[in-house]
Design an enzyme around this catalytic site. Structure first.
Site, mmCIF file in Angstrom:
data_model
loop_
_atom_site.group_PDB
_atom_site.id
_atom_site.type_symbol
_atom_site.label_atom_id
_atom_site.label_comp_id
_atom_site.label_asym_id
_atom_site.label_seq_id
_atom_site.Cartn_x
_atom_site.Cartn_y
_atom_site.Cartn_z
ATOM 1 N N LYS A 83 0.854 -1.302 -0.051
ATOM 2 C CA LYS A 83 0.447 -0.517 -0.017
ATOM 3 C C LYS A 83 0.771 1.279 0.307
ATOM 4 O O LYS A 83 1.433 1.351 1.150
ATOM 5 C CB LYS A 83 -0.816 0.025 1.791
ATOM 6 C CG LYS A 83 -2.485 -0.050 0.733
ATOM 7 C CD LYS A 83 -3.210 -0.252 2.383
ATOM 8 C CE LYS A 83 -4.797 0.299 2.012
ATOM 9 N NZ LYS A 83 -5.065 0.543 3.268
HETATM 10 O O1 G3P Z 1 -8.020 1.051 5.483
HETATM 11 C C1 G3P Z 1 -8.372 2.350 4.623
HETATM 12 C C2 G3P Z 1 -9.231 2.722 4.726
HETATM 13 O O2 G3P Z 1 -10.450 1.838 5.347
HETATM 14 C C3 G3P Z 1 -10.074 3.891 6.151
HETATM 15 O O3 G3P Z 1 -11.020 3.570 6.842
HETATM 16 O O4 G3P Z 1 -12.817 4.641 8.464
HETATM 17 O O5 G3P Z 1 -10.536 5.793 8.779
HETATM 18 O O6 G3P Z 1 -11.806 6.504 6.881
HETATM 19 P P1 G3P Z 1 -11.374 5.003 8.178
#
Ligand code: G3P
Length: 214
Positions: A83
């Site tokens: 990533k």
């Molecule tokens: O893995 C990245 C992403 O899914 C993060 O989500 O909830 O922290 O915006 P969030």
């Protein structure tokens, strides 16, 4: 549509993987830090549970550092996907890694233009963050729809991972738009199972059965 689980929690990954609904795993520095364990050890443990793409994120900010970290992380298992954040340095690193045959998931994507750049640089996955865009009053799912439209017009070898999912409707709408993958946090996966009529129906079957057969 593939389901990835968006967590570094081993117990949660095992719990949902046993149901046969998990095709891959995504992690990020926040999720790894939340579990408090070394990234390599965590990714290694995950690779013993899920036989599918597992995203591990770099923390360097310059392309050389990202490539160095990526080469180390990709040694852990053949399913590792690196990533890389959507920055100019990230795009440079993606290009270098693509030339080496290392798969990249470009993260922190917030616009169709960024997704297009990622695909052009050779990323195999793009992760548009729908929830975080919704948080600032912009439609995350509209962005996904536009990325789908663009990718369908060309032959990029790049799959859309809808990320930053906050509720079941994000998953359903992403599926309706033809997103390749949704990466879903455990709490949202749990909610996908629920329907009050299923519970009521089950209770009624049980009651009717017991009335006659005891
Ligand atoms: O893995 C990245 C992403 O899914 C993060 O989500 O909830 O922290 O915006 P969030």
């Amino acid at each position: 549509m593939k389901f990835f689980i968006d967590t570094a929690n081993i117990e949660k990954i095992r719990y949902f993987a046993e149901m046969g609904i998990i095709d891959g795993v995504t992690t990020n520095p926040s999720l790894i830090a939340k579990e408090g364990k070394d990234i390599k050890k965590t990714i290694e443990e995950i690779s013993l549970i899920v036989d599918g793409p597992i995203s591990a994120e770099v923390v360097s900010e310059d392309a050389d550092g990202m490539v160095k970290e990526a080469l180390e992380l990709s040694q852990i298992h053949e399913n590792i996907v690196i990533k890389i954040p959507m920055t100019k340095e990230g795009i440079k690193a993606t290009h270098q890694l693509a030339l080496k045959g290392i798969k990249v998931n470009m993260t922190l994507v917030f616009s169709p233009a960024q997704a297009l750049l990622a695909a052009k640089a050779g990323a195999r996955y793009v992760s548009p963050f729908v929830g975080r865009l919704d948080d600032i009053s912009s439609s995350g799912l509209d962005m996904v729809l536009q990325i789908r439209e663009i990718f369908d017009k060309y032959d990029f070898d790049c799959q859309i991972i809808v990320a930053s999912i906050r509720h079941p409707l994000h998953v359903v709408d992403a599926a309706r738009m033809g997103a390749d993958i949704a990466t879903i946090p455990p709490a949202v996966l749990e909610k996908l199972f629920d329907h009050p009529l299923t519970d009521i129906g089950l209770e009624r079957f049980k009651k009717d059965w017991e009335t006659v057969f005891g």
